[in-house]
Write a protein that holds these residues in place. Structure first.
Motif, mmCIF file in Angstrom:
data_model
loop_
_atom_site.group_PDB
_atom_site.id
_atom_site.type_symbol
_atom_site.label_atom_id
_atom_site.label_comp_id
_atom_site.label_asym_id
_atom_site.label_seq_id
_atom_site.Cartn_x
_atom_site.Cartn_y
_atom_site.Cartn_z
ATOM 1 N N LEU A 25 -4.257 -2.409 9.430
ATOM 2 C CA LEU A 25 -4.178 -1.803 8.102
ATOM 3 C C LEU A 25 -5.050 -0.561 7.949
ATOM 4 C CD1 LEU A 25 -4.263 -4.975 5.811
ATOM 5 C CD2 LEU A 25 -2.281 -3.623 6.474
ATOM 6 N N LEU A 26 -5.849 -0.208 8.959
ATOM 7 C CA LEU A 26 -6.815 0.876 8.793
ATOM 8 C C LEU A 26 -6.130 2.197 8.462
ATOM 9 C CD1 LEU A 26 -9.682 1.909 8.861
ATOM 10 C CD2 LEU A 26 -9.480 2.168 11.340
ATOM 11 N N MET A 27 -5.103 2.597 9.198
ATOM 12 C CA MET A 27 -4.431 3.877 8.959
ATOM 13 C C MET A 27 -3.676 3.875 7.630
ATOM 14 S SD MET A 27 -5.166 6.241 10.935
ATOM 15 C CE MET A 27 -3.962 7.364 10.220
ATOM 16 N N LEU A 55 -13.507 -0.358 -4.383
ATOM 17 C CA LEU A 55 -12.989 -1.337 -3.427
ATOM 18 C C LEU A 55 -12.886 -0.749 -2.031
ATOM 19 C CD1 LEU A 55 -10.170 -2.976 -5.591
ATOM 20 C CD2 LEU A 55 -12.331 -4.015 -4.924
ATOM 21 N N LEU A 56 -12.630 0.541 -1.960
ATOM 22 C CA LEU A 56 -12.516 1.196 -0.662
ATOM 23 C C LEU A 56 -13.845 1.153 0.087
ATOM 24 C CD1 LEU A 56 -10.597 2.806 1.180
ATOM 25 C CD2 LEU A 56 -11.414 4.888 0.054
ATOM 26 N N LEU A 78 0.822 -1.209 0.000
ATOM 27 C CA LEU A 78 0.000 0.000 0.000
ATOM 28 C C LEU A 78 0.859 1.264 0.000
ATOM 29 C CD1 LEU A 78 -2.804 -1.028 2.538
ATOM 30 C CD2 LEU A 78 -2.972 -0.913 0.055
ATOM 31 N N GLU A 79 2.017 1.227 0.623
ATOM 32 C CA GLU A 79 2.872 2.409 0.709
ATOM 33 C C GLU A 79 3.554 2.720 -0.621
ATOM 34 O OE1 GLU A 79 5.669 1.966 3.820
ATOM 35 O OE2 GLU A 79 4.163 1.771 5.404
ATOM 36 N N LYS A 80 4.118 1.737 -1.270
ATOM 37 C CA LYS A 80 5.001 1.957 -2.411
ATOM 38 C C LYS A 80 4.403 1.525 -3.746
ATOM 39 C CE LYS A 80 9.003 1.181 0.588
ATOM 40 N NZ LYS A 80 10.245 0.376 0.803
ATOM 41 N N GLY A 81 3.250 0.897 -3.759
ATOM 42 C CA GLY A 81 2.703 0.363 -4.992
ATOM 43 C C GLY A 81 1.975 1.411 -5.813
ATOM 44 N N PHE A 97 -2.927 5.969 2.259
ATOM 45 C CA PHE A 97 -2.390 5.682 0.931
ATOM 46 C C PHE A 97 -3.452 5.264 -0.098
ATOM 47 C CE2 PHE A 97 0.992 4.555 4.009
ATOM 48 C CZ PHE A 97 1.907 5.541 3.666
ATOM 49 N N VAL A 98 -4.641 4.915 0.333
ATOM 50 C CA VAL A 98 -5.670 4.482 -0.614
ATOM 51 C C VAL A 98 -6.775 5.519 -0.736
ATOM 52 C CG1 VAL A 98 -7.374 2.673 -1.153
ATOM 53 C CG2 VAL A 98 -5.171 2.049 -0.134
#
Length: 973
Positions: free
Chosen positions: A60-62, A79-80, A32-35, A67-68
């Motif tokens: 994973l919430l934060m 999806l979110l 999630l950070e780098k993709g 990032f999403v």
């Protein structure tokens, strides 16, 4: 565990990892950070699949918020919102998590987004939200969306208003007025439909006023809104019986004027719930029949036919006049639809319309004759013949005409259909003695055209049992004698072969003589082409053509000596009955002499080489027995007791057995009819309700069968849920590892209709934390693992629980096996714990079933897989073994109880039948006897099925029954 029908239904997401890959929380965070956006989309799908499997992933919430959530990709935003549906929104104390404030702000921005599809998707999400603290901040934005220009937003906004009011009334105290105002001003049909559904749930009076305002123009209302009106009327009429008559009139008017198929169907269903008036039901059924004729989808046809059948079942005799209209559905090409229509028509036939129905079915049979090469036409013709047979059995005045009709078609039918017609003739002759003479003449005239040996054997039985007078016996004898042909058969056939050989030799000589050029009268040479040369077929003389049309001679020369043995029994019956009546002695002696000549000639030709197959030992023995009986009849020293015993065996026993068979089938039919009537009749002591005496505020509430079906489909069978006690769950726990293993595992197995759920408990029995522990499962058989649990860490002496779902696709023996894997310490390899195998019990998917004898024989001949198991058991009686077999295989007994014999009988034979939940048929035949020397039950069980797996699985169950019952038990130490 009971189900809550009001709980939100989460959106299901497809798991993209086909190879069962599992990721840790750190893997998700890095992606999630780098993709990129595409990588984040695949990561979000994996996260959703993991969370739906039971792992909430709160860490994973934060990362998702950071990032999403800022992304503008539409796919990622969709999806979110799936993620917001299932993410835990409350902390351990039951309070709203602080991170959800950021989520709430993002949702508010989406509710004001210029793109209408993002607004609509967000509003649809709000309908699944159950936290009032989150919804409270959304109310102003939702109300603004009610005025939005695009209908896509408004249709979800009105549903969001309803959902917010249901969660907490104080958030929208004036929701009823808002919905009513919106409904009056709205013009889009979908929005009006949603608004009316919301208003009918919140304010019945306002919904009734809106319905009353639109009654005059209900024909011009959009079909979606018409369906909403029908649903409101159905639910309101069951709550307020005072308005039921007005509602029924309104629904009848709507049913007559509606043009949309879905409106017609829903209105018809509502009428069947609200009224039992005959005229209203006839109108409803007529519309349903028209709908079934008009639609092209066969599944819809079957559903509509089911509803018609329900009307007829709950109101017997109400749809009698629609029998011929119902048969219009036979124009469909689908065999299941035709079969269903014919079954319903059979229930509607009465003495007034039986003749018309038979004439229509006769025309249908004639249309199938022209398409006789088609397999579906043959099956359809058998269905029609079966229906006509059922009508003729019920109404004696139709029997003679129906028999003549069916016997005219017997030459064009296959073996199964032809034998079915002969069975029908047998039943009619037994039930209606006044028709026997006429039917026997019809049968004798049609026997020459019968090509099926099975059907001809049944006809010979009819001749032997129902030719009672001297004239009838002599007519039958003439038929038998003419169909045997020239006797002795062996000499006649040899003479014919010699004659054929001589003619072929003469033909060869004639060809040799004519070899060479041919000179024409004008002196020129004649030319000859290969196409002008025709093979000489003069050896096929008239006598041989005649023999090919003689059924008995054709069967004998073809090697079918079982038919010859039936012929011998028929001859014995005719001779004994003719002699018993004290008729002309010279004619009796002539019959005996001619019978001896026929039987002896059949044995001689059977032992020769001119037949296709030599006579078998059983048939030869039966023919010799018949010859011995005839010779014994000539003996003047025969005692009266012997003669009486012979007459009992040949003239009385078989007919009495057939009478008892008909009595059993009649009793079974009456039991089925009485069970149906008992289900739909009302008790005598039930209170009579007078509509005029019911107050407007009466609490009398009627049952809505449609709502009951929906509740049963959503909540399941409450009685079955109550039966699932803790004790029954404990019986299904299976240990997967031992107590000495580092990880102890056990599984509670729950069988649903088409899947198996393994609730696995893992216990860390070490003093170390087991890192990256995961369980891998694999299967053998028609099983498929739906999901694999992710990796996790288990603290010392800690517990971890996972759920595995396995899809079952057939009632075949299935095995689930696997292992537990976790990381070793400090550079060591991964460690494994092998799990015990879990065997799926196929008995949960096999249920006893019923079928008729003809269908059983057809399936027995068609199924290619057979499993033959030897039986050797120490059980005390044959019936005890049969009961154990039924209990162990879940199969139903088709053989009547009267035919199974006494408890202490030495022999037992019966047929069994079962169907699996997947539509697989399982047939079984049990033939056992008691060994007089060892006093053991010995014999065979033959199991047949379409697939190999089911036959082998049931064979294993039969072997297990023998193993369990033959174990030695210590009763005293």
């Amino acid at each position: 565990m009971s189900l809550d029908s009001k709980a939100p239904a989460y959106t299901l997401v497809f798991d993209p990892s086909t190879n069962g890959e599992s990721y840790s929380v750190s893997d998700f965070q890095k992606s999630l950070e780098k993709g990129s956006d595409n990588e984040k989309i695949s990561t979000m799908k994996a996260i959703l699949a993991t969370m739906l499997e039971g792992n909430p992933l709160p860490e994973l919430l934060m990362h998702i918020i950071r990032f999403v959530m800022p992304s503008k990709d539409k796919r990622l935003k969709k999806l979110l919102y799936f993620y917001w549906e299932i993410v835990p929104k409350l902390d351990q104390e039951g309070k709203l998590r602080h991170e959800m404030i950021l989520v709430c702000n993002a949702i508010q921005h989406d509710l004001q987004h210029p793109n209408e599809y993002i607004r609509g998707n967000t509003l649809r999400f709000l309908t699944k939200l159950r936290e009032s603290e989150l919804l409270e901040q959304m109310v102003p934005s939702v109300l603004q969306c009610l005025q939005y220009r695009h209908a896509y937003v408004r249709k979800y906004a009105i549903l969001a208003v309803l959902s917010i009011y249901n969660v907490s009334e104080h958030l929208l105290p004036d929701a009823k007025d808002i919905i009513n105002t919106f409904l009056v001003a709205e013009t889009d049909p979908i929005c009006k439909r949603n608004a009316f559904l919301a208003l009918s749930q919140l304010d019945r009076e306002k919904a009734l006023e809106y319905l009353d305002a639109n009654i005059a123009n209900i024909d011009g209302v959009d079909p979606l809104l018409q369906i909403a009106f029908v649903e409101f009327i159905r639910s309101d009429a069951t709550q307020t019986p005072l308005l039921k008559s007005q509602y029924v009139d309104l629904l009848l008017e709507l049913l007559t004027s509606a043009t949309a198929d879905e409106v017609i169907f829903e209105t018809a269903l509502a009428l069947t719930v609200l009224t039992s008036n005959a005229s209203a039901l006839i109108t409803t059924a007529t519309k349903l029949i028209d709908l079934a004729v008009k639609v092209s989808d066969n599944n819809v046809k079957l559903i509509v036919l089911d509803r018609i059948q329900d009307i007829n079942t709950s109101n017997p005799g109400a749809l009698e006049e629609l029998t011929l209209d119902l048969l219009r559905i036979l124009n469909s090409e689908d065999l299941d639809v035709r079969s269903k229509a014919l079954d319903i028509a059979m229930d509607l036939v009465t003495s007034r319309n039986a003749e018309d129905v038979v004439q229509l079915l006769k025309k249908e049979i004639q249309t199938t004759v022209s398409n006789s090469a088609n397999d579906k036409s043959l099956e359809y013709r058998e269905l029609l013949i079966k229906t006509i047979r059922g009508i003729a059995i019920r109404f004696s005045e139709m029997s003679a005409n129906v028999v003549s009709l069916l016997l005219d078609l017997v030459s064009e039918l296959n073996s199964t259909a032809a034998s079915g017609i002969i069975s029908f003739v047998k039943e009619v002759m037994e039930k209606y003695p006044q028709l026997r003479q006429e039917l026997l003449n019809h049968l004798l005239n049609s026997l020459v055209n019968i090509k099926s040996a099975k059907a001809y054997r049944g006809a010979l039985w009819v001749i032997g049992e129902y030719a009672l007078t001297d004239n009838e016996i002599q007519n039958c004898w003439k038929h038998i004698r003419s169909n045997v042909g020239e006797v002795p058969i062996l000499q006649a056939e040899r003479k014919k072969l010699n004659k054929t050989n001589d003619e072929s030799n003469e033909g060869e000589e004639q060809k040799h003589k004519q070899a060479g050029p041919v000179i024409l009268p004008d002196g020129t040479y004649a030319t000859e082409s290969a196409f002008d040369s025709v093979k000489d077929t003069s050896y096929k003389n008239q006598d041989e053509d005649d023999n090919e049309t003689l059924p008995i001679r054709r069967f004998v020369l073809g090697g079918d000596f079982y038919t010859a043995s039936i012929l011998a029994s028929t001859i014995i019956k005719l001779v004994l009955r003719f002699e018993k009546q004290g008729s002309n002695v010279s004619i009796t002696n002539a019959l005996k002499a001619e019978a001896l000549l026929i039987l002896v000639s059949i044995i001689r030709v059977g032992e020769s080489s001119i037949v296709k197959k030599r006579i078998d030992e059983d048939s030869s023995e039966r023919l010799m027995t018949a010859i011995g009986i005839l010779l014994d009849e000539v003996n003047p020293h025969e005692t009266p007791a012997e003669k009486e015993l012979l007459e009992l065996a040949f003239l009385d026993a078989t007919k009495n057995s057939f009478k008892s068979h008909l009595a059993i089938s009649k009793r079974d039919k009456k039991r089925i009819v009485s069970k149906t009537l008992k289900k739909n009749t009302e008790p005598i002591e039930k209170a009579v309700m007078f509509r005029q005496f019911i107050n407007a505020d009466s609490n009398v509430v009627q049952k809505d069968s449609i709502e009951e079906d929906l509740e049963l489909a959503t909540n399941g069978d409450s009685a079955a849920l109550k039966r699932r006690t803790m004790t029954s769950s404990l019986k299904k726990i299976v240990p997967l590892t031992g107590f000495s293993d580092p990880v102890y595992a056990e599984a509670c197995i729950t069988n649903n209709q088409f899947d198996v759920v393994l609730d696995v408990l893992l216990v860390n029995q070490t003093k170390e934390t087991l890192k990256n522990l995961h369980v891998q499962f694999a299967t053998l058989g028609d099983l498929k693992i739906i999901d694999n649990p992710p990796k996790t860490n288990v603290i010392p002496h800690g517990f971890h629980r996972i759920t595995i779902t396995v899809k079952v696709s057939s009632a075949d023996t299935g095995v689930i096996f696997g292992n537990i894997i976790y990381d070793g310490g400090h550079g060591e390899d991964a460690r494994y714990v092998i799990l015990n195998d879990v065997h799926i019990d196929i008995m949960d998917y096999i249920k006893p079933a019923r079928t008729d004898d003809d269908t059983f024989r057809t399936m027995w001949n068609a199924f290619e897989w057979e499993n033959k198991i030897s039986v050797k058991s120490a059980l005390p009686t044959l019936h005890t073994y049969l009961n154990e077999l039924v209990k162990g295989t879940n199969m139903g007994i088709l053989t009547p109880t009267e035919a199974l014999g006494e408890e202490d009988s030495r022999f037992l034979s019966c047929n069994l039948y079962a169907r699996s939940s997947f539509g697989e048929d399982a047939l079984a035949n049990l033939c056992i006897e008691r060994n007089p020397t060892t006093n053991e039950v010995v014999g065979y069980v033959r199991i047949r099925s379409k697939g190999q797996g089911l036959a082998l699985s049931l064979g294993d169950r039969v072997a297990l029954i023998a193993k369990q019952n033959n174990n030695a038990r210590v009763t005293r130490v």
